[in-house]
Design a protein around this motif. Sequence first.
Motif, PDB file in Angstrom:
ATOM      1  N   GLU A 257       0.824  -1.206   0.000  1.00 39.72           N
ATOM      2  CA  GLU A 257       0.000   0.000   0.000  1.00 39.72           C
ATOM      3  C   GLU A 257       0.862   1.261   0.000  1.00 39.72           C
ATOM      4  N   ALA A 258       1.932   1.244   0.783  1.00 40.24           N
ATOM      5  CA  ALA A 258       2.814   2.408   0.841  1.00 40.24           C
ATOM      6  C   ALA A 258       3.477   2.663  -0.511  1.00 40.24           C
ATOM      7  N   LYS A 259       3.878   1.581  -1.180  1.00 42.46           N
ATOM      8  CA  LYS A 259       4.505   1.730  -2.495  1.00 42.46           C
ATOM      9  C   LYS A 259       3.507   2.269  -3.520  1.00 42.46           C
ATOM     10  N   LEU A 260       2.258   1.831  -3.416  1.00 44.00           N
ATOM     11  CA  LEU A 260       1.243   2.309  -4.349  1.00 44.00           C
ATOM     12  C   LEU A 260       0.889   3.773  -4.065  1.00 44.00           C
ATOM     13  N   LYS A 261       0.951   4.161  -2.811  1.00 39.38           N
ATOM     14  CA  LYS A 261       0.699   5.561  -2.482  1.00 39.38           C
ATOM     15  C   LYS A 261       1.779   6.452  -3.072  1.00 39.38           C
ATOM     16  N   ALA A 262       3.014   5.963  -3.031  1.00 42.60           N
ATOM     17  CA  ALA A 262       4.136   6.728  -3.583  1.00 42.60           C
ATOM     18  C   ALA A 262       4.153   6.676  -5.106  1.00 42.60           C
ATOM     19  N   ASN A 263       3.720   5.553  -5.674  1.00 43.26           N
ATOM     20  CA  ASN A 263       3.730   5.377  -7.124  1.00 43.26           C
ATOM     21  C   ASN A 263       2.437   4.683  -7.555  1.00 43.26           C
ATOM     22  N   PRO A 264       1.335   5.432  -7.678  1.00 42.02           N
ATOM     23  CA  PRO A 264       0.042   4.818  -7.996  1.00 42.02           C
ATOM     24  C   PRO A 264      -0.073   4.312  -9.428  1.00 42.02           C
ATOM     25  N   ASN A 265       0.885   4.641 -10.283  1.00 41.61           N
ATOM     26  CA  ASN A 265       0.811   4.235 -11.689  1.00 41.61           C
ATOM     27  C   ASN A 265       1.318   2.800 -11.856  1.00 41.61           C
ATOM     28  N   ASN A 266       0.644   1.861 -11.196  1.00 45.20           N
ATOM     29  CA  ASN A 266       1.066   0.468 -11.169  1.00 45.20           C
ATOM     30  C   ASN A 266      -0.178  -0.415 -11.096  1.00 45.20           C
ATOM     31  N   ALA A 267      -0.733  -0.743 -12.253  1.00 46.08           N
ATOM     32  CA  ALA A 267      -1.970  -1.510 -12.293  1.00 46.08           C
ATOM     33  C   ALA A 267      -1.820  -2.880 -11.635  1.00 46.08           C
ATOM     34  N   ASP A 268      -0.697  -3.559 -11.899  1.00 45.22           N
ATOM     35  CA  ASP A 268      -0.482  -4.867 -11.302  1.00 45.22           C
ATOM     36  C   ASP A 268      -0.471  -4.789  -9.779  1.00 45.22           C
ATOM     37  N   GLY A 269       0.132  -3.731  -9.253  1.00 45.27           N
ATOM     38  CA  GLY A 269       0.175  -3.565  -7.808  1.00 45.27           C
ATOM     39  C   GLY A 269      -1.213  -3.396  -7.215  1.00 45.27           C
ATOM     40  N   TRP A 270      -2.066  -2.608  -7.868  1.00 45.47           N
ATOM     41  CA  TRP A 270      -3.431  -2.435  -7.376  1.00 45.47           C
ATOM     42  C   TRP A 270      -4.211  -3.750  -7.438  1.00 45.47           C
ATOM     43  N   ILE A 271      -4.002  -4.513  -8.489  1.00 42.68           N
ATOM     44  CA  ILE A 271      -4.680  -5.803  -8.600  1.00 42.68           C
ATOM     45  C   ILE A 271      -4.220  -6.740  -7.487  1.00 42.68           C
ATOM     46  N   MET A 272      -2.910  -6.745  -7.217  1.00 45.34           N
ATOM     47  CA  MET A 272      -2.392  -7.553  -6.139  1.00 45.34           C
ATOM     48  C   MET A 272      -2.984  -7.122  -4.797  1.00 45.34           C
ATOM     49  N   LEU A 273      -3.104  -5.832  -4.579  1.00 47.58           N
ATOM     50  CA  LEU A 273      -3.656  -5.337  -3.328  1.00 47.58           C
ATOM     51  C   LEU A 273      -5.121  -5.750  -3.189  1.00 47.58           C
ATOM     52  N   MET A 274      -5.882  -5.654  -4.273  1.00 45.58           N
ATOM     53  CA  MET A 274      -7.274  -6.092  -4.230  1.00 45.58           C
ATOM     54  C   MET A 274      -7.374  -7.575  -3.882  1.00 45.58           C
ATOM     55  N   ARG A 275      -6.513  -8.357  -4.509  1.00 47.46           N
ATOM     56  CA  ARG A 275      -6.538  -9.791  -4.231  1.00 47.46           C
ATOM     57  C   ARG A 275      -6.186 -10.067  -2.772  1.00 47.46           C
ATOM     58  N   SER A 276      -5.160  -9.414  -2.271  1.00 49.37           N
ATOM     59  CA  SER A 276      -4.730  -9.645  -0.891  1.00 49.37           C
ATOM     60  C   SER A 276      -5.845  -9.314   0.090  1.00 49.37           C
ATOM     61  N   ARG A 277      -6.464  -8.165  -0.095  1.00 52.39           N
ATOM     62  CA  ARG A 277      -7.550  -7.775   0.795  1.00 52.39           C
ATOM     63  C   ARG A 277      -8.744  -8.729   0.669  1.00 52.39           C
ATOM     64  N   THR A 278      -9.036  -9.152  -0.545  1.00 45.73           N
ATOM     65  CA  THR A 278     -10.135 -10.095  -0.739  1.00 45.73           C
ATOM     66  C   THR A 278      -9.828 -11.430  -0.075  1.00 45.73           C
ATOM     67  N   SER A 279      -8.590 -11.895  -0.215  1.00 49.35           N
ATOM     68  CA  SER A 279      -8.193 -13.164   0.386  1.00 49.35           C
ATOM     69  C   SER A 279      -8.337 -13.142   1.897  1.00 49.35           C
ATOM     70  N   LEU A 280      -8.158 -11.957   2.490  1.00 49.57           N
ATOM     71  CA  LEU A 280      -8.277 -11.820   3.939  1.00 49.57           C
ATOM     72  C   LEU A 280      -9.712 -11.513   4.371  1.00 49.57           C
ATOM     73  N   GLY A 281     -10.635 -11.495   3.400  1.00 50.27           N
ATOM     74  CA  GLY A 281     -12.029 -11.207   3.736  1.00 50.27           C
ATOM     75  C   GLY A 281     -12.294  -9.742   4.019  1.00 50.27           C
ATOM     76  N   GLU A 282     -11.401  -8.865   3.555  1.00 51.25           N
ATOM     77  CA  GLU A 282     -11.531  -7.437   3.821  1.00 51.25           C
ATOM     78  C   GLU A 282     -12.112  -6.740   2.593  1.00 51.25           C
ATOM     79  N   GLY A 283     -13.404  -6.985   2.378  1.00 51.25           N
ATOM     80  CA  GLY A 283     -14.061  -6.483   1.181  1.00 51.25           C
ATOM     81  C   GLY A 283     -14.045  -4.982   1.067  1.00 51.25           C
ATOM     82  N   SER A 284     -14.261  -4.275   2.168  1.00 53.51           N
ATOM     83  CA  SER A 284     -14.302  -2.810   2.099  1.00 53.51           C
ATOM     84  C   SER A 284     -12.942  -2.231   1.738  1.00 53.51           C
ATOM     85  N   LYS A 285     -11.876  -2.843   2.265  1.00 53.96           N
ATOM     86  CA  LYS A 285     -10.530  -2.377   1.922  1.00 53.96           C
ATOM     87  C   LYS A 285     -10.193  -2.711   0.473  1.00 53.96           C
ATOM     88  N   ALA A 286     -10.696  -3.857  -0.013  1.00 56.18           N
ATOM     89  CA  ALA A 286     -10.500  -4.204  -1.416  1.00 56.18           C
ATOM     90  C   ALA A 286     -11.221  -3.198  -2.307  1.00 56.18           C
TER      91      ALA A 286
END
Length: 319
Positions: A257-286
Amino acid sequence: MAGAAKTDDKTVKTGRILLIITTIIAVAAIGYSIARSTGLFDSKPEPAAVTAPPKTPEEAIAQLEARLKTNPEDAQGWQMLGWAFFETGRFAEAATAYKRAIQLQPDNDEFLSAYGEAVTLAGDGMSVPADAAAAFRKALIKNPDNPRARYFVAVAKDIAGDHKGAIDDWFQLLEVTPAGAPWEENVRAAIRNVGEKNKIDVATRLASLKPLPAAPGVPAVATAGIPGPTPQEMRAAGSLPKGQQDAMIEGMIASLEAKLKANPNNADGWIMLMRSRTSLGEGSKAATAYQSALKAFASDAMQKARITASAKELGVPGA
């Protein structure tokens, strides 16, 4: 003039290696959330000696170090410590931990390639250091198919000026890469970036490349990242107490998340973050990650469509 030319060349080389490495770092290693969601950790009992789970990744690292003082011959423990250092950006310390793992298991190609990567990222950003290159070469002797070693050997070629040779090596890696493998898209990105910067036409070769069928157990492209922890590293994590597992997982996600905040131009990173949050059951954060990704790519219709498709595949609320 000669001095200026030298400086320009240095700048170009710096930009090239950092461009490639930044792609790796930005989407690295959220695989522990995947392992956790599949129940990989569930069968491991918590050792009685651990009385309180760590509250931060740093505390988890400290507990790992304490365990290794008691059992310094634990190669998987050193590997796990190396991974933990790597994911918190402490590359030199990661290299030291991986080096200890190699001393215990000198023929382990995963240890060797992980060590080489850590040494490279701990360096000046302009080269693949000699000891890292040696580790990659040895890894390939032990396992010619090691994708991390193959990737960085090509990076070394690019830095040395053999751009076509690097691109050819990456194409050869793609030819034996199963569809959806964690490193597939980033190897393609390296090819495109180096091709564009050096006016080498790669579009036709990329378009005609036929990937192998997906290997069993390989996640969809929407859930992939490079290089990420290997299956061995994820199995090694199973020996950690659950509190340490949870702290490390959350720490790695926070790092992304910190890396994406510093460099948001990273589609793969956002997809990974969505997956991670979803895997943890954190739908709102996803969902928050999804909206942030759409905002970051507001003017890029292609990437927005890809992010939305991935979010729908993952079941992100609001997608």
